[in-house]
Design a protein around this motif. Structure first.
Motif, PDB file in Angstrom:
ATOM      1  N   PHE A  87      -2.461  -5.975  14.180  1.00 24.35           N
ATOM      2  CA  PHE A  87      -2.889  -5.805  12.783  1.00 24.35           C
ATOM      3  C   PHE A  87      -1.779  -5.198  11.910  1.00 24.35           C
ATOM      4  O   PHE A  87      -2.060  -4.609  10.874  1.00 24.35           O
ATOM      5  N   ALA A  88      -0.539  -5.389  12.343  1.00 21.27           N
ATOM      6  CA  ALA A  88       0.582  -4.808  11.594  1.00 21.27           C
ATOM      7  C   ALA A  88       0.666  -5.370  10.178  1.00 21.27           C
ATOM      8  O   ALA A  88       1.055  -4.664   9.241  1.00 21.27           O
ATOM      9  N   ASN A  89       0.338  -6.613   9.986  1.00 19.35           N
ATOM     10  CA  ASN A  89       0.442  -7.260   8.671  1.00 19.35           C
ATOM     11  C   ASN A  89      -0.922  -7.434   7.984  1.00 19.35           C
ATOM     12  O   ASN A  89      -1.038  -8.230   7.045  1.00 19.35           O
ATOM     13  N   SER A  90      -1.940  -6.724   8.470  1.00 17.47           N
ATOM     14  CA  SER A  90      -3.285  -6.854   7.905  1.00 17.47           C
ATOM     15  C   SER A  90      -3.634  -5.603   7.094  1.00 17.47           C
ATOM     16  O   SER A  90      -3.164  -4.495   7.384  1.00 17.47           O
ATOM     17  N   THR A  91      -4.457  -5.777   6.074  1.00 16.00           N
ATOM     18  CA  THR A  91      -4.918  -4.644   5.279  1.00 16.00           C
ATOM     19  C   THR A  91      -6.257  -4.147   5.814  1.00 16.00           C
ATOM     20  O   THR A  91      -6.995  -4.890   6.476  1.00 16.00           O
TER      21      THR A  91
END
Length: 251
Positions: free
Chosen positions: A215-219
């Motif tokens: 989830f590094a690129n998820s908000t």
């Protein structure tokens, strides 16, 4: 009622005094050879003497009562009261003692029941947590995660279920695998949170902190919005009854 009693006592005393005065008058006349015509005078004199003696006795009695110390009189009245009512004090005392013992027994039984209830609740919670951890291990054994990573996931789940908080600082980093998707991990987190009635915000924080590389690129809002997916086929499905086959207490 008191006035009638007073009148009766006064009449009785007067009658007794008159009778005594008559008896004394006859005896005096016989002894002193006084004429019978003087008998009424002797009776009047005897009546007056007896009346004076009666009032003198009353005055002496009042003087004696006034001379007795108040503390001694109170003690005498207290002793007389105890002797007069021995059967009244005893049942009351026994009743209070019985009530006291009943209260002590009730308090003991209540504490014992509370202790048993608390122990049973703790045993059920421990069994539920152990079942949750077994479900976690069985779930991730199907993927190519090593034992240390599975251990770390179990520790994160343990902290999440016990404290309703996220274990943000971990010793072991869990590497991303292509065989595991975000949807599967979110479904896994939702399955755990559902068993402990944990809210969506905390569940979102848990899955994003435990599986940070996925989830590094998820908000946060995006993950929270799609936390539960029931359409399609996924490696980890939504299941509200994940613990039914793992729970062993009470069997």
């Amino acid at each position: 009622m008191k006035q009638k009693q007073y009148i009766f006592h006064s009449l009785a005393i007067e009658i007794i005094i008159v009778l005594l005065a008559s008896m004394i008058a006859f005896q005096v006349c016989n002894m002193l050879s006084i004429r019978i015509s003087f008998l009424p005078l002797v009776m009047v004199a005897g009546y007056i003497m007896l009346k004076l003696l009666y009032h003198l006795c009353i005055i002496l009695a009042r003087y004696i009562v006034d001379a007795i110390p108040t503390s001694l009189l109170a003690s005498f009245k207290k002793c007389a009261s105890k002797k007069a009512h021995p059967l009244v004090a005893s049942p009351i005392s026994n009743y209070e003692e019985i009530q006291k013992k009943r209260m002590e027994l009730f308090h003991y039984e209540y504490q014992h029941e509370q202790q048993q209830y608390q122990q049973q609740k703790e045993q059920e919670e421990d069994a539920k947590l152990n079942a949750t951890l077994r479900y976690t291990r069985d779930t991730f054994k199907r993927f190519d995660l090593d034992e240390t990573e599975i251990y770390q996931i179990c520790e994160s789940v343990r902290y999440f279920a016990t404290n309703r908080q996220v274990l943000s600082v971990t010793e072991i980093h869990i590497k991303k695998r292509t065989s595991l998707t975000q949807i599967s991990l979110k479904n896994f987190a939702w399955n755990i949170a559902f068993q402990y009635n944990i809210g969506r915000d905390m569940t979102t924080s848990f899955v994003m902190a435990t599986f940070a590389e996925w989830f590094a690129n998820s908000t946060f809002d995006t993950v929270r919005k799609n936390l539960r997916t029931t359409t399609g086929r996924h490696k980890i499905e939504i299941d509200e009854n994940i613990l039914s086959k793992y729970l062993t207490y009470g069997k």
